[in-house]
Scaffold this active site. Sequence first.
Site, PDB file in Angstrom:
ATOM      1  N   ARG A 274     -12.536  22.034  23.686  1.00  0.00           N
ATOM      2  CA  ARG A 274     -11.550  20.983  24.284  1.00  0.00           C
ATOM      3  C   ARG A 274     -12.087  20.580  25.655  1.00  0.00           C
ATOM      4  O   ARG A 274     -12.358  21.470  26.367  1.00  0.00           O
ATOM      5  CB  ARG A 274     -10.090  21.305  24.202  1.00  0.00           C
ATOM      6  CG  ARG A 274      -9.654  21.597  22.975  1.00  0.00           C
ATOM      7  CD  ARG A 274      -8.105  21.753  22.910  1.00  0.00           C
ATOM      8  NE  ARG A 274      -7.811  22.110  21.574  1.00  0.00           N
ATOM      9  CZ  ARG A 274      -6.561  22.367  21.064  1.00  0.00           C
ATOM     10  NH1 ARG A 274      -5.359  22.167  21.917  1.00  0.00           N
ATOM     11  NH2 ARG A 274      -6.313  22.613  19.820  1.00  0.00           N
TER      12      ARG A 274
ATOM     13  N   ARG B 208      -6.319  28.209  29.834  1.00  0.00           N
ATOM     14  CA  ARG B 208      -6.856  26.650  29.554  1.00  0.00           C
ATOM     15  C   ARG B 208      -8.340  26.627  29.496  1.00  0.00           C
ATOM     16  O   ARG B 208      -9.012  26.430  30.509  1.00  0.00           O
ATOM     17  CB  ARG B 208      -6.231  25.519  30.352  1.00  0.00           C
ATOM     18  CG  ARG B 208      -6.526  24.126  29.958  1.00  0.00           C
ATOM     19  CD  ARG B 208      -5.821  23.162  30.763  1.00  0.00           C
ATOM     20  NE  ARG B 208      -3.985  23.415  30.757  1.00  0.00           N
ATOM     21  CZ  ARG B 208      -3.413  22.757  29.713  1.00  0.00           C
ATOM     22  NH1 ARG B 208      -3.892  22.134  28.762  1.00  0.00           N
ATOM     23  NH2 ARG B 208      -2.157  23.058  29.944  1.00  0.00           N
TER      24      ARG B 208
ATOM     25  N   GLU C 162       3.065  28.299  25.904  1.00  0.00           N
ATOM     26  CA  GLU C 162       3.014  27.988  24.539  1.00  0.00           C
ATOM     27  C   GLU C 162       1.787  28.986  23.873  1.00  0.00           C
ATOM     28  O   GLU C 162       0.703  28.908  24.809  1.00  0.00           O
ATOM     29  CB  GLU C 162       2.397  26.557  24.323  1.00  0.00           C
ATOM     30  CG  GLU C 162       1.979  26.092  23.181  1.00  0.00           C
ATOM     31  CD  GLU C 162       1.383  24.818  23.045  1.00  0.00           C
ATOM     32  OE1 GLU C 162       1.806  23.877  23.954  1.00  0.00           O
ATOM     33  OE2 GLU C 162       0.554  24.537  21.926  1.00  0.00           O
TER      34      GLU C 162
ATOM     35  N   ARG D 131      -4.752  33.251  24.310  1.00  0.00           N
ATOM     36  CA  ARG D 131      -3.547  33.362  24.993  1.00  0.00           C
ATOM     37  C   ARG D 131      -2.909  34.788  24.584  1.00  0.00           C
ATOM     38  O   ARG D 131      -2.075  35.151  25.312  1.00  0.00           O
ATOM     39  CB  ARG D 131      -2.695  32.090  24.438  1.00  0.00           C
ATOM     40  CG  ARG D 131      -3.533  30.902  25.551  1.00  0.00           C
ATOM     41  CD  ARG D 131      -2.293  29.907  25.278  1.00  0.00           C
ATOM     42  NE  ARG D 131      -3.051  28.544  26.047  1.00  0.00           N
ATOM     43  CZ  ARG D 131      -2.366  27.417  26.354  1.00  0.00           C
ATOM     44  NH1 ARG D 131      -1.396  27.129  25.682  1.00  0.00           N
ATOM     45  NH2 ARG D 131      -3.201  26.341  26.978  1.00  0.00           N
TER      46      ARG D 131
ATOM     47  N   SER E   4       1.476  26.263  18.034  1.00  0.00           N
ATOM     48  CA  SER E   4       2.388  24.865  17.742  1.00  0.00           C
ATOM     49  C   SER E   4       2.180  24.827  16.190  1.00  0.00           C
ATOM     50  O   SER E   4       1.067  24.646  15.494  1.00  0.00           O
ATOM     51  CB  SER E   4       1.304  23.963  18.503  1.00  0.00           C
ATOM     52  OG  SER E   4       2.323  22.786  18.662  1.00  0.00           O
TER      53      SER E   4
END
Length: 431
Positions: free
Chosen positions: A267, A282, A354, A396, A357
């Site tokens: 990303r 991130r 998070e 994560r 998802s």
Amino acid sequence: MLDAKHFRDGIEETAVQLARRGFELDVNTLKALEVQRKELQVRTESLQSERNARSKEIGQAVGRGEDTAPLKAQVGALGDQLDAAKAELQQVQASLQDIISGVPNLPAAEVPEGLDEEQNVEVSRFGEPPVFDFTPKDHVEIGEALNNGLDFDTARKITGARFAVMKGGVARLHRALTQFMLDLHTEQHGYLETYVPVIVNHASLQGTGQLPKFGEDLFHVEGESQDKVALSLIPTAEVPLTNFVRDEIIDEEQLPMKLTAHSACFRSEAGSHGRDTRGLIRQHQFDKVELVQMVKPEDSMAALEELTGHAEQVLQQLGLPYRKVLLCTGDMGFSATKTYDLEVWLPAQNTYREISSCSNMGDFQARRMQGRFRRKGAKKPELLHTLNGSGLAVGRTLVAILENYQQADGSVVVPEALRPYMAGVERISQG
RNA sequence: GGUGAGGUGGCCGAGAGGCUGAAGGCGCUCCCCUGCUAAGGGAGUAUAGAGUUUAUAGCUCUAUCGAGGGUUCGAAUCCCUCCCUCACCGCCA
């Protein structure tokens, strides 16, 4: 993509539903374009029909040996009209398509209305945040202090910011996590293990909804030549996995289709400068075990509960405290009708973050990619419903383990479920 | 990367400018016939879009023979570009 019906009959109702998630539908423009479209399409098709019929007549006249020159001239003129009508129609349809492909999915009725994550609704909690008799460190501090652990300096040198190098026990823990997750989902939850490309074409990205709107979130691969199809790195294995059914008609007996894959994800994190710059939270590149299901429409809401439960199993078996959150309309992704986030406890941040998802996309993606199924005995194929969820984001999860399982001496205890994947190692230590 | 051969419906496979949305076969569905089994006879069997409609029923129309462009009154069929598949060679993990 929503059903075109939503933009013809009952467009006002559609606008109301979209407004729930903060999207303003340009009703007047759509209405006007729709009027044009209808008229132009009818005209174009009737011209086409007439030309076809006339051309056939010419063929028959030729067969009878008659002079066809006057006929040809007539039909030639018809052809010019047709070309003009076609061009106009194409333009109108392109404008319509432009608008429609940028419209997000309709939220399910039970999704709470809200602007951002503040209005998300906590559904449940699992586990208790660990209590430390020392000040817990964050995963960067822990990881860098470990013997051969996290190494951001080297990553910065060889690539740049937002990349990480893992070494030794941490690298192995990272690998153990993916193995553990894949085994759990394939052996206990009934998913088919797959290995998929991390570079995909743009048709696939259109299919799942990353394009045309969110191209700036992706890394694009330079093509070998100007005519080659454009390719991009996947932001999630949802893209290749869901596109398994693009342009396919699946037999009802093959449903539900449950696929899992471990992949790297990429990303660009455009627009998130300064956010979570420290550590693994991130990154431009991270690993994820993805869960995807293709199901019949009537099964999709139950499947969302099931799929979310599969992701929760990973956290539970790892003994990581987490909470389950129902996203509000404003926080949901473009293609989703309903989304649960799983948020894991991070002691150093003293908050839940998070880690997964899970979304039911309804028929939104299926319509874009023409992914369908046929009921036994039925004539018409129907659109599938697609779902996906992280099961889990590996990086994560690693962060969560480092932080939740940290010890006063700076070592990290390996959760029991992972030890079989670590040759029995119980603890990763400093020095 | 080079050379050669190809891409047609669920599958196999014909077609080489008009009567071809596409012969024939296989498969599948339904019906008939046949003590069972095997075999036989008949009918049907793509997708998308638009219009009409209470209708996801019917009916009408349009598009689709790898993709895109072109020639033509008319293209599965002719021309151009690209993509893909197969075979052999080269290279490589």
